[in-house]
Design a protein around this motif. Structure first.
Motif, PDB file in Angstrom:
ATOM      1  N   ALA A 185      37.018  23.445  40.886  1.00 46.58           N
ATOM      2  CA  ALA A 185      38.200  22.990  40.154  1.00 46.58           C
ATOM      3  C   ALA A 185      38.192  23.440  38.705  1.00 46.58           C
ATOM      4  CB  ALA A 185      38.298  21.471  40.228  1.00 46.58           C
ATOM      5  N   GLU A 186      37.001  23.732  38.143  1.00 52.91           N
ATOM      6  CA  GLU A 186      36.923  24.166  36.755  1.00 52.91           C
ATOM      7  C   GLU A 186      37.532  25.543  36.532  1.00 52.91           C
ATOM      8  OE1 GLU A 186      33.216  23.183  34.570  1.00 52.91           O
ATOM      9  OE2 GLU A 186      32.506  22.436  36.517  1.00 52.91           O
ATOM     10  N   LEU A 187      37.780  26.277  37.605  1.00 56.31           N
ATOM     11  CA  LEU A 187      38.426  27.587  37.466  1.00 56.31           C
ATOM     12  C   LEU A 187      39.864  27.459  36.981  1.00 56.31           C
ATOM     13  CD1 LEU A 187      37.017  29.271  40.684  1.00 56.31           C
ATOM     14  CD2 LEU A 187      36.770  30.177  38.367  1.00 56.31           C
ATOM     15  N   ALA A 188      40.419  26.250  37.037  1.00 63.30           N
ATOM     16  CA  ALA A 188      41.797  26.052  36.574  1.00 63.30           C
ATOM     17  C   ALA A 188      41.953  26.406  35.110  1.00 63.30           C
ATOM     18  CB  ALA A 188      42.224  24.604  36.823  1.00 63.30           C
ATOM     19  N   SER A 189      40.873  26.295  34.330  1.00 63.46           N
ATOM     20  CA  SER A 189      40.949  26.571  32.888  1.00 63.46           C
ATOM     21  C   SER A 189      40.479  27.972  32.534  1.00 63.46           C
ATOM     22  CB  SER A 189      40.089  25.544  32.131  1.00 63.46           C
ATOM     23  OG  SER A 189      38.716  25.666  32.505  1.00 63.46           O
ATOM     24  N   ILE A 216      44.558  23.493  42.543  1.00 61.70           N
ATOM     25  CA  ILE A 216      44.677  24.305  41.340  1.00 61.70           C
ATOM     26  C   ILE A 216      45.255  25.668  41.683  1.00 61.70           C
ATOM     27  CG2 ILE A 216      42.701  23.145  40.277  1.00 61.70           C
ATOM     28  CD1 ILE A 216      41.082  25.742  40.816  1.00 61.70           C
ATOM     29  N   SER A 217      45.727  26.351  40.663  1.00 61.19           N
ATOM     30  CA  SER A 217      46.167  27.735  40.797  1.00 61.19           C
ATOM     31  C   SER A 217      45.269  28.600  39.932  1.00 61.19           C
ATOM     32  CB  SER A 217      47.627  27.890  40.356  1.00 61.19           C
ATOM     33  OG  SER A 217      48.487  27.157  41.197  1.00 61.19           O
ATOM     34  N   LEU A 218      44.908  29.767  40.421  1.00 61.62           N
ATOM     35  CA  LEU A 218      44.075  30.684  39.646  1.00 61.62           C
ATOM     36  C   LEU A 218      44.950  31.544  38.741  1.00 61.62           C
ATOM     37  CD1 LEU A 218      41.507  31.939  42.322  1.00 61.62           C
ATOM     38  CD2 LEU A 218      41.300  30.017  40.738  1.00 61.62           C
ATOM     39  N   THR A 219      44.519  31.719  37.524  1.00 61.88           N
ATOM     40  CA  THR A 219      45.197  32.620  36.590  1.00 61.88           C
ATOM     41  C   THR A 219      44.518  33.977  36.683  1.00 61.88           C
ATOM     42  OG1 THR A 219      45.714  30.806  35.084  1.00 61.88           O
ATOM     43  CG2 THR A 219      45.815  33.044  34.194  1.00 61.88           C
ATOM     44  N   PRO A 238      35.958  37.233  28.267  1.00 58.83           N
ATOM     45  CA  PRO A 238      35.676  35.901  28.833  1.00 58.83           C
ATOM     46  C   PRO A 238      36.455  35.649  30.123  1.00 58.83           C
ATOM     47  CG  PRO A 238      37.217  35.695  27.022  1.00 58.83           C
ATOM     48  CD  PRO A 238      36.809  37.158  27.060  1.00 58.83           C
ATOM     49  N   LEU A 239      36.125  36.426  31.143  1.00 62.75           N
ATOM     50  CA  LEU A 239      36.799  36.342  32.431  1.00 62.75           C
ATOM     51  C   LEU A 239      35.812  35.857  33.487  1.00 62.75           C
ATOM     52  CD1 LEU A 239      38.619  39.810  32.314  1.00 62.75           C
ATOM     53  CD2 LEU A 239      39.646  37.575  31.842  1.00 62.75           C
ATOM     54  N   VAL A 240      36.363  35.400  34.619  1.00 68.39           N
ATOM     55  CA  VAL A 240      35.534  34.991  35.750  1.00 68.39           C
ATOM     56  C   VAL A 240      35.921  35.835  36.963  1.00 68.39           C
ATOM     57  CG1 VAL A 240      34.848  33.115  37.287  1.00 68.39           C
ATOM     58  CG2 VAL A 240      35.370  32.632  34.881  1.00 68.39           C
TER      59      VAL A 240
END
Length: 310
Positions: A185-189, A216-219, A238-240
């Motif tokens: 869920a932390e990927l939302a940010s 959540i939705s991924l950006t 700063p990407l994932v």
């Protein structure tokens, strides 16, 4: 010119006697003579000279005998090869595979193939899932070892032994780099690097399914179809990104000092199953022989395993 005419001529050349040659071929002498005449007529030369006392080859016949033997031998080899291929004793097999399959499936399967079917020539092609399935469709591959399974009647598939977790990939300076794990869920940010779905449908769907399960939705800030390109992108921004754990290990993302770092994802842990996939109307006998050499779960495991659709 027919192959039977060549065989008859070779028998005459070896026996130098029409009676014995005809008996050997289970023909009448007139039938054997007629075959020789047809062969000589098609060539436009006399191959055999005979009178009431003896039979001998002409100079042209001596020269032609060697060539005729080569032709007949080549045809026999071709027939043997065709029968062996049809029976699965020889032939060729083109196998596509990914990294986990390379490490956990192919070593034992190829060793068994080499032992049980040494005359089958196996060629290996490392590709992502999408290109492998395309290879099955266009005939350049006979078997694909991929993440997930296709949902069309064009293919058949069986789940393999290995289940593969996905990890997040970040740069060494990212705030997640020192963490043992992060909740999905932390990927939302976060801004993410993703790949085109057709490159690896099962992995793409697993990531988006986990996002949907967390509401959540991924950006998606950038696209990168190559895992190496993803590693470079997250190293400087700063990407994932995302990778299978075996791929992350192979690229050194779990080694201290690496420029990109693999971080465990939890709640949920996205996972992928490996599948062997082949064409539903496969005609290459070597496919079934290879599948017999692969370790699969028991049928009950296949029936109850959650399918990851490609």
């Amino acid at each position: 010119m027919e192959i039977r005419h060549l065989v008859s001529f070779i028998a005459i050349a070896e026996e130098l006697h029409f009676g014995r040659a005809a008996q050997r071929l289970h023909l009448t002498q007139p039938s054997l003579s007629a075959q020789l005449q047809k062969l000589e007529k098609s060539l436009g030369v006399q191959l055999v000279a005979r009178n009431s006392h003896d039979v001998r080859l002409t100079a042209a016949g001596v020269e032609f005998e060697g060539q005729a033997r080569q032709i007949v031998a080549q045809l026999e080899r071709a027939a043997h090869s065709a029968r062996a291929t049809a029976a699965g004793r020889s032939g060729t097999l083109n196998i596509g595979y990914n990294l986990p399959a390379s490490r956990h499936v192919l070593p034992k399967a190829l060793a068994r193939m080499a032992s049980d079917h040494p005359d089958i020539v196996v060629s290996l092609w490392e590709k992502r899932t999408g290109p492998q399935l395309a290879g099955l469709s266009d005939g350049s591959l006979d078997i694909a070892l991929v993440y997930g399974h296709p949902g069309t009647a064009e293919f058949r598939y069986r789940r393999l032994l290995h289940r593969v977790p996905l990890v997040a990939v970040v740069g060494r300076l990212h705030r997640w780099a020192e963490r043992p794990g992060v909740r999905f869920a932390e990927l939302a940010s976060q801004q993410c690097v993703l790949f085109a779905r057709d490159q690896c449908p099962a992995m793409y769907d697993s990531i988006l399914r986990a996002a949907a399960d967390n509401g959540i939705s991924l950006t998606v800030a950038q696209m990168a179809d190559d895992p190496g390109a993803t590693a470079h992108m997250v190293a400087v921004r700063p990407l994932v990104g995302f990778a299978s754990l075996p791929r992350a290990i192979s690229m050194g993302m779990v080694v201290p000092g690496s420029t990109s770092v693999a971080v465990k994802l939890v709640d949920p842990v996205p996972t992928l199953d490996l599948y062997a996939v082949w064409n539903a109307e496969e005609t290459n006998p070597a496919v079934s022989l290879f599948l017999d050499c692969v370790e699969f779960p028991e049928e009950s495991e296949i029936d109850t395993a959650p399918a990851i659709s490609a």
